[in-house]
Design a protein around this motif. Sequence first.
Motif, PDB file in Angstrom:
ATOM      1  N   GLY A  56      30.299  92.137   6.807  1.00 20.27           N
ATOM      2  CA  GLY A  56      31.290  93.200   6.955  1.00 20.27           C
ATOM      3  C   GLY A  56      31.861  93.354   8.346  1.00 20.27           C
ATOM      4  O   GLY A  56      32.363  94.431   8.683  1.00 20.27           O
ATOM      5  N   VAL A  57      31.813  92.287   9.169  1.00 16.71           N
ATOM      6  CA  VAL A  57      32.353  92.391  10.524  1.00 16.71           C
ATOM      7  C   VAL A  57      33.848  92.092  10.513  1.00 16.71           C
ATOM      8  O   VAL A  57      34.372  91.451   9.601  1.00 16.71           O
ATOM      9  N   ASP A  58      34.531  92.577  11.550  1.00 13.05           N
ATOM     10  CA  ASP A  58      35.987  92.448  11.637  1.00 13.05           C
ATOM     11  C   ASP A  58      36.441  91.275  12.481  1.00 13.05           C
ATOM     12  O   ASP A  58      37.557  90.779  12.310  1.00 13.05           O
ATOM     13  N   ALA A  59      35.628  90.872  13.448  1.00  7.87           N
ATOM     14  CA  ALA A  59      36.051  89.841  14.396  1.00  7.87           C
ATOM     15  C   ALA A  59      34.828  89.127  14.947  1.00  7.87           C
ATOM     16  O   ALA A  59      33.718  89.680  14.967  1.00  7.87           O
ATOM     17  N   LEU A  60      35.044  87.900  15.408  1.00  8.99           N
ATOM     18  CA  LEU A  60      33.994  87.116  16.037  1.00  8.99           C
ATOM     19  C   LEU A  60      34.303  86.950  17.520  1.00  8.99           C
ATOM     20  O   LEU A  60      35.462  86.886  17.924  1.00  8.99           O
ATOM     21  N   TRP A  61      33.253  86.882  18.317  1.00  7.01           N
ATOM     22  CA  TRP A  61      33.360  86.475  19.718  1.00  7.01           C
ATOM     23  C   TRP A  61      32.516  85.204  19.841  1.00  7.01           C
ATOM     24  O   TRP A  61      31.310  85.235  19.615  1.00  7.01           O
ATOM     25  N   LEU A  62      33.179  84.102  20.215  1.00  5.60           N
ATOM     26  CA  LEU A  62      32.486  82.833  20.391  1.00  5.60           C
ATOM     27  C   LEU A  62      32.159  82.623  21.866  1.00  5.60           C
ATOM     28  O   LEU A  62      33.035  82.748  22.730  1.00  5.60           O
ATOM     29  N   THR A  63      30.917  82.284  22.164  1.00  6.01           N
ATOM     30  CA  THR A  63      30.547  81.904  23.526  1.00  6.01           C
ATOM     31  C   THR A  63      31.186  80.554  23.854  1.00  6.01           C
ATOM     32  O   THR A  63      31.695  79.859  22.971  1.00  6.01           O
ATOM     33  N   PRO A  64      31.201  80.125  25.121  1.00  6.13           N
ATOM     34  CA  PRO A  64      31.984  78.947  25.506  1.00  6.13           C
ATOM     35  C   PRO A  64      31.632  77.681  24.724  1.00  6.13           C
ATOM     36  O   PRO A  64      30.467  77.343  24.552  1.00  6.13           O
ATOM     37  N   PHE A  65      32.682  77.006  24.291  1.00  6.23           N
ATOM     38  CA  PHE A  65      32.562  75.731  23.575  1.00  6.23           C
ATOM     39  C   PHE A  65      33.396  74.670  24.287  1.00  6.23           C
ATOM     40  O   PHE A  65      33.677  73.617  23.736  1.00  6.23           O
ATOM     41  N   TYR A  66      33.787  74.948  25.536  1.00  8.20           N
ATOM     42  CA  TYR A  66      34.655  74.060  26.289  1.00  8.20           C
ATOM     43  C   TYR A  66      33.864  72.874  26.843  1.00  8.20           C
ATOM     44  O   TYR A  66      32.633  72.874  26.866  1.00  8.20           O
ATOM     45  N   ARG A  67      34.599  71.885  27.339  1.00  5.24           N
ATOM     46  CA  ARG A  67      33.933  70.748  27.973  1.00  5.24           C
ATOM     47  C   ARG A  67      33.088  71.235  29.153  1.00  5.24           C
ATOM     48  O   ARG A  67      33.557  72.011  29.984  1.00  5.24           O
ATOM     49  N   SER A  68      31.856  70.764  29.203  1.00  2.00           N
ATOM     50  CA  SER A  68      30.913  71.282  30.194  1.00  2.00           C
ATOM     51  C   SER A  68      29.720  70.343  30.315  1.00  2.00           C
ATOM     52  O   SER A  68      29.278  69.770  29.317  1.00  2.00           O
ATOM     53  N   PRO A  69      29.184  70.191  31.530  1.00  5.59           N
ATOM     54  CA  PRO A  69      27.910  69.468  31.688  1.00  5.59           C
ATOM     55  C   PRO A  69      26.704  70.268  31.183  1.00  5.59           C
ATOM     56  O   PRO A  69      25.599  69.771  31.148  1.00  5.59           O
ATOM     57  N   MET A  70      26.921  71.541  30.831  1.00  7.74           N
ATOM     58  CA  MET A  70      25.902  72.410  30.238  1.00  7.74           C
ATOM     59  C   MET A  70      24.770  72.766  31.210  1.00  7.74           C
ATOM     60  O   MET A  70      23.633  72.984  30.797  1.00  7.74           O
ATOM     61  N   ALA A  71      25.090  72.890  32.474  1.00  6.46           N
ATOM     62  CA  ALA A  71      24.082  73.361  33.422  1.00  6.46           C
ATOM     63  C   ALA A  71      23.722  74.820  33.151  1.00  6.46           C
ATOM     64  O   ALA A  71      22.597  75.249  33.412  1.00  6.46           O
ATOM     65  N   ASP A  72      24.692  75.575  32.631  1.00 11.34           N
ATOM     66  CA  ASP A  72      24.442  76.964  32.219  1.00 11.34           C
ATOM     67  C   ASP A  72      24.935  77.152  30.791  1.00 11.34           C
ATOM     68  O   ASP A  72      25.575  78.147  30.455  1.00 11.34           O
ATOM     69  N   HIS A  73      24.631  76.175  29.962  1.00 12.60           N
ATOM     70  CA  HIS A  73      24.930  76.227  28.522  1.00 12.60           C
ATOM     71  C   HIS A  73      26.375  76.605  28.229  1.00 12.60           C
ATOM     72  O   HIS A  73      26.657  77.434  27.364  1.00 12.60           O
ATOM     73  N   GLY A  74      27.289  75.985  28.973  1.00 11.89           N
ATOM     74  CA  GLY A  74      28.708  76.134  28.692  1.00 11.89           C
ATOM     75  C   GLY A  74      29.447  77.087  29.593  1.00 11.89           C
ATOM     76  O   GLY A  74      30.683  77.083  29.612  1.00 11.89           O
ATOM     77  N   TYR A  75      28.738  77.917  30.355  1.00 11.54           N
ATOM     78  CA  TYR A  75      29.403  78.808  31.299  1.00 11.54           C
ATOM     79  C   TYR A  75      29.719  78.091  32.613  1.00 11.54           C
ATOM     80  O   TYR A  75      30.166  78.717  33.569  1.00 11.54           O
ATOM     81  N   ASP A  76      29.500  76.798  32.656  1.00 11.54           N
ATOM     82  CA  ASP A  76      29.953  75.936  33.737  1.00 11.54           C
ATOM     83  C   ASP A  76      30.996  75.007  33.124  1.00 11.54           C
ATOM     84  O   ASP A  76      30.687  73.963  32.594  1.00 11.54           O
ATOM     85  N   VAL A  77      32.254  75.426  33.202  1.00 15.24           N
ATOM     86  CA  VAL A  77      33.326  74.770  32.457  1.00 15.24           C
ATOM     87  C   VAL A  77      33.965  73.673  33.309  1.00 15.24           C
ATOM     88  O   VAL A  77      34.440  73.936  34.411  1.00 15.24           O
ATOM     89  N   SER A  78      33.993  72.458  32.769  1.00 17.63           N
ATOM     90  CA  SER A  78      34.652  71.354  33.481  1.00 17.63           C
ATOM     91  C   SER A  78      36.086  71.158  33.022  1.00 17.63           C
ATOM     92  O   SER A  78      36.905  70.599  33.746  1.00 17.63           O
TER      93      SER A  78
END
Length: 531
Positions: A56-78
């Motif tokens: 029953g939710v209205d919207a989604l918020w997706l955590t980063p899925f951008y290109r990244s070396p994943m040093a901080d699981h995607g919050y380090d965006v290349s």
Amino acid sequence: MRRSSDLQPEIADESAWWRDAVFYQVYVRSFADSNNDGIGDLDGIRSRLGYLELLGVDALWLTPFYRSPMADHGYDVSHPRDVDPMFGDLAAFDALVADAHSHNMRITIDLVPNHTSDRHDWFQAALAAGPGSRERSRYVFRDGSGYDGSQPPNNWTSIFGGPAWTRVRDGQWYLHLFAPQQPDLNWDNPEVHADLEQTLRFWLDRGVDGFRIDVAHGMAKPFDLPNMDPRSLGTSGVLRDDVRDPRFDDDGVHEIHRMIRKVLDSYPGRMAVGEVWVTDDERFARYIRPDELHLAFNFRLVEAGFDADQVRSAIDHSLGAVQPLGTPPTWTLSNHDVVRHVTRYGGGALGEKRARAMILVELALPGVVYLYNGEELGLPNVELPEWALQDPTWERSGHTERGRDGCRVPIPWEGDVPPFGFSQNAHTWLPVPNEWNHLTAEAQLEDPGSMLSLYRHALELRKTQQAISGDELEWYGAPPGCFAFRRKGGGLICALNTSGASVPLPPGEILISSGPMDGAQLPPDTSVWLV
């Protein structure tokens, strides 16, 4: 006011869809794995949209899925305008947006404007170009202190532990408020502004409905980079009321948010919510002025213990901060950066009982609610073995702080053995506990007494009950350790008992309760809605 679930996604008149929406945060790595590499991905999210619609939710918020070396699981965006192959590709993203819209759910995505990855083309060019170059001016490079420049430029610390400065081969230092692999951008550089605008338009043109802005109280830095007050050294990202922290909440940040808002206003019905760890109500309110953010996370409810006085104070402050501006408050109990609230409230059966009580409080409040994936299943934090820990905080703290991995363990969907339908690969990126078999979505869907059933019922009532309306609260007198409030306009009453004894219920007909009633009494660690 019409809710987002009543709107077709292509309709242009969408300006207020977010004002009372329930968002669901998807930690992409941990939600659902479609290709059995042990890591969640975009197609995995698509495969579970029916579940989210049923919730029953209205919207989604997706955590980063951008290109990244994943040093901080995607919050380090290349590369901020592409999908990392770990999660899929742009076609998978486009398909997810289209499918979510067909399920009457919006898609919002994380934006990371404070820093880039150290593998970003810009930063690699900055390292190669040397001091004084145009390339270095995109980041915060400084000469060191001390007679030979061998000391950091100031005493700032990283949120992940250790100094916020790293020295490069030619002797200069660069600023990183988080990991060394996340160099801070220099927001005095117009190229940085232009690049973010390009990123915003890229995703808006692909149909996203909004953004969650990471470290929205960061980005701007004082020109002279003054030392921190020693009382702030080593603290988390939360700003204390009594100490100004020069790393965050610089007045220049508001110019950046005005630029973002101008872009969003050219796309009708789009929105932005900021991660704003600022506890001073007046300074917090600056982020939601009419030409800045539409919404801002106020984390007072996260920081409140399971205590009626603390919760009421958090509610009053959160409402008071936004009321002068007519902006809805934004509520959350958990996210990917904090200990899950079942554990915060005591863990085990007690933590679950209190978590049930608090979700009814949260969903009874006016404004916007953000749920964190797995909280509707009653997931606790996991005490992971040391070999499994991946959060940069673990390494940066010299293995003294375990970090945030415990709240990021993959979601259990079905079956009796780990990873419970998250993946067909038993070796998931974080191990799933054996004892979660009773917490799977499958096990809870048909159990009317489950946490999942409570969420579904409460979310349905929130959408359909006229009593759950109005932007203001009226507080009732209540025994110590308890409170009760009424929604002005609709009339819903919500009562919470955090004391050790049952107390009389306010008058009214019970709509829903977080647990069994004690006759006409509200038991300890329980909440109720009445009309």
